[in-house]
Design a protein around this motif. Structure first.
Motif, PDB file in Angstrom:
ATOM      1  N   SER A  48       0.852  -0.911   0.021  1.00  0.00           N
ATOM      2  CA  SER A  48      -0.118   0.055  -0.016  1.00  0.00           C
ATOM      3  C   SER A  48       0.862   1.227   0.096  1.00  0.00           C
ATOM      4  O   SER A  48       1.733   1.396   0.983  1.00  0.00           O
ATOM      5  CB  SER A  48      -0.852   0.012   1.074  1.00  0.00           C
ATOM      6  N   ALA A  57      -0.673   4.219   0.115  1.00  0.00           N
ATOM      7  CA  ALA A  57      -1.200   5.019   1.028  1.00  0.00           C
ATOM      8  C   ALA A  57      -0.601   4.998   2.378  1.00  0.00           C
ATOM      9  O   ALA A  57      -0.644   5.880   2.947  1.00  0.00           O
ATOM     10  CB  ALA A  57      -2.743   4.734   0.938  1.00  0.00           C
ATOM     11  N   GLU A  67      -2.753   6.698  -5.568  1.00  0.00           N
ATOM     12  CA  GLU A  67      -3.437   5.349  -5.542  1.00  0.00           C
ATOM     13  C   GLU A  67      -4.896   5.475  -6.151  1.00  0.00           C
ATOM     14  O   GLU A  67      -5.596   4.575  -6.555  1.00  0.00           O
ATOM     15  CB  GLU A  67      -3.675   4.943  -4.035  1.00  0.00           C
ATOM     16  N   HIS A  68      -5.481   6.682  -5.947  1.00  0.00           N
ATOM     17  CA  HIS A  68      -7.049   6.624  -6.384  1.00  0.00           C
ATOM     18  C   HIS A  68      -7.284   7.359  -7.737  1.00  0.00           C
ATOM     19  O   HIS A  68      -8.231   7.035  -8.432  1.00  0.00           O
ATOM     20  CB  HIS A  68      -7.704   7.467  -5.248  1.00  0.00           C
ATOM     21  N   TRP A  99      -2.238   9.432  -1.879  1.00  0.00           N
ATOM     22  CA  TRP A  99      -3.673   9.198  -1.916  1.00  0.00           C
ATOM     23  C   TRP A  99      -4.258   9.342  -3.338  1.00  0.00           C
ATOM     24  O   TRP A  99      -4.753   8.774  -3.671  1.00  0.00           O
ATOM     25  CB  TRP A  99      -4.384  10.037  -0.910  1.00  0.00           C
ATOM     26  N   CYS A 100      -3.338  10.468  -3.823  1.00  0.00           N
ATOM     27  CA  CYS A 100      -3.958  10.814  -5.396  1.00  0.00           C
ATOM     28  C   CYS A 100      -3.412   9.590  -6.126  1.00  0.00           C
ATOM     29  O   CYS A 100      -4.048   9.238  -7.243  1.00  0.00           O
ATOM     30  CB  CYS A 100      -3.464  12.210  -5.616  1.00  0.00           C
TER      31      CYS A 100
END
Length: 445
Positions: free
Chosen positions: A85, A87, A406-407, A403-404
């Protein structure tokens, strides 16, 4: 023909370098047909390193500073490899940097009060234990919250770059031109460490299959060794300012310094997000080991720009130069975003190299402004507050970038550093529009 009588030894040349009287022997007149040689350092950087004791503390400080470019990438690679991960990796590194941002000024205040040698070594030892605890938690597959707790224990990391700059400010007091060269040299050293650090960290983390913890272990060993040997160079250490007893921060009642620190916060978000997003971008293209080298190009551009900037003699108010350099950095931050949309690692490498050239002049000018705005006897604390602002921004940028990436995808995530750079410039402009710079003479030097 009788032998020529020997001439008396010539009188030495005397010069003042940073408040130190230096005697250099003259070369006797060269014989006919032979070129005259000179032992005097020619360039400004050679003269800088000719200051007694400067080379020793510079070498060991570089060893202590190199891991600063390794810890973040090593943690991201280690945690993402073991836990899968980005994140989580970004959040853990953000927690450690955030904790350092809180504790760092207190550590710096102790350094100003008691001296570098007495405080830096035990502080570095505590931070090293935190890094080792992080490795242990990863190896033992401990719960995720233990990763946050372990990395937060690195908060006592002393500001190695700030301590080196404090030594230059002490040695070169009264010589603004030499101090400008020293600040440029230190910024170039920072960038060199952040250029080599990610490369070394990536190589170490991927060199031994199944053991990405190697990068953190090597970084911790280099860090503790470098700080210990740097602190041992006592003759160049600034005197302890034992009279500083007030718990009041230098920012209190100093809106100009507070404004500069707010800009540093935004600037740190540029660096933090670039690191995480670039690792994710390279990994997404199947070139994970190349992430360190690509990040190193950004630092290479900044390092070269810093060295060249040190050869110049800037004119005009320093706060005006600061805003001008911030505008250039904001414009250059759009290049990685463009390269990210193209999905090309080669294009990204070139974009980061060009974008990096705007970093060093911005940081050199900003640090000079901080030095001028910090009260006497609080220099290490003032510069650490600047680094605290950077670390706070790096923490926020790491979390937002992770975060950006990963998403939204790594290419689109380059909008985070671009937006942070624009915000840094807007913050500086807003501070100016509220009235005079408030820096007095410091803002004009």
């Amino acid at each position: 023909m009788p032998p020529r009588p020997s001439s008396p030894a010539p009188a030495p040349l005397l010069a003042v370098t940073g408040g130190t009287l230096v005697a250099a022997p003259r070369w006797p007149s060269a014989p006919a047909g032979r070129a005259r040689r000179s032992t005097a350092p020619r360039g400004p950087y050679a003269r800088l390193l000719a200051v007694p004791g400067a080379r020793a503390f510079t070498v060991w400080n570089l060893l202590a500073r190199l891991p600063m470019g390794m810890f973040g990438v090593s943690a991201v690679l280690m945690i993402s490899a073991e836990r899968g991960s980005y994140a989580l990796a970004g959040a853990v590194t953000a927690t450690g940097l955030g904790a350092t941002a809180v504790v760092g000024p207190w550590t710096a205040r102790l350094v100003d009060r008691h001296g570098q040698a007495k405080v830096a070594v035990p502080a570095a030892a505590c931070a090293t234990l935190g890094s080792l605890a992080l490795v242990l938690c990863v190896l033992l597959d401990a719960p995720a919250w233990t990763l946050f707790a372990a990395y937060a224990a690195t908060a006592t990391t002393p500001n190695t770059g700030g301590m080196s700059r404090a030594r230059w400010a002490h040695l070169l007091r009264g010589d603004p031109a030499a101090l400008h060269t020293a600040n440029s040299f230190e910024q170039a050293a920072d960038e060199a460490c952040f250029m080599l650090g990610p490369v070394v960290a990536t190589l170490l983390c991927t060199a031994v299959p199944g053991f990405p913890e190697l990068g953190t272990l090597v970084a911790a060993a280099c860090f503790l060794t470098g700080v210990t040997l740097f602190a041992a160079q006592r003759r160049t250490e600034p005197p302890a300012s034992g009279a500083v007893r007030s718990g009041r921060s230098p920012v209190r009642g100093n809106p100009a310094l507070a404004g500069v620190l707010a800009v540093f916060l935004c600037t740190g978000a540029v660096f933090g997000s670039l690191e995480v997003v670039t690792v994710a971008f390279a990994d997404g293209l199947g070139h994970r080991p190349a992430a360190g080298a690509v990040l190193g190009l950004q630092a290479a551009g900044s390092c070269a720009a810093g060295l060249l900037y040190g050869l110049t003699r800037p004119t005009g108010p320093v706060d005006r130069r600061f805003r001008r350099h911030l505008a250039a950095m904001a414009a250059a931050a759009l290049l990685p975003l463009l390269a990210g949309t193209l999905g090309s690692l080669l294009a990204l490498a070139g974009a980061l190299l060009i974008a990096g050239t705007a970093t060093a002049p911005t940081m050199v000018t900003g640090m000079r402004l901080v030095q001028g705005l910090t009260p006497a006897g609080r220099l290490n604390e003032g510069m650490t507050l600047a680094v605290t602002g950077l670390l706070g921004g790096v923490a926020a940028g790491s979390a937002a970038g992770g975060w950006c990436a990963e998403h939204l995808g790594a290419g689109a995530a380059y909008g985070v550093p671009a937006g942070a750079a624009a915000l840094a410039w807007l913050t500086a402009v807003a501070g100016r529009s509220r009235g005079p710079s408030g820096g007095g003479a410091a803002a004009r030097r």
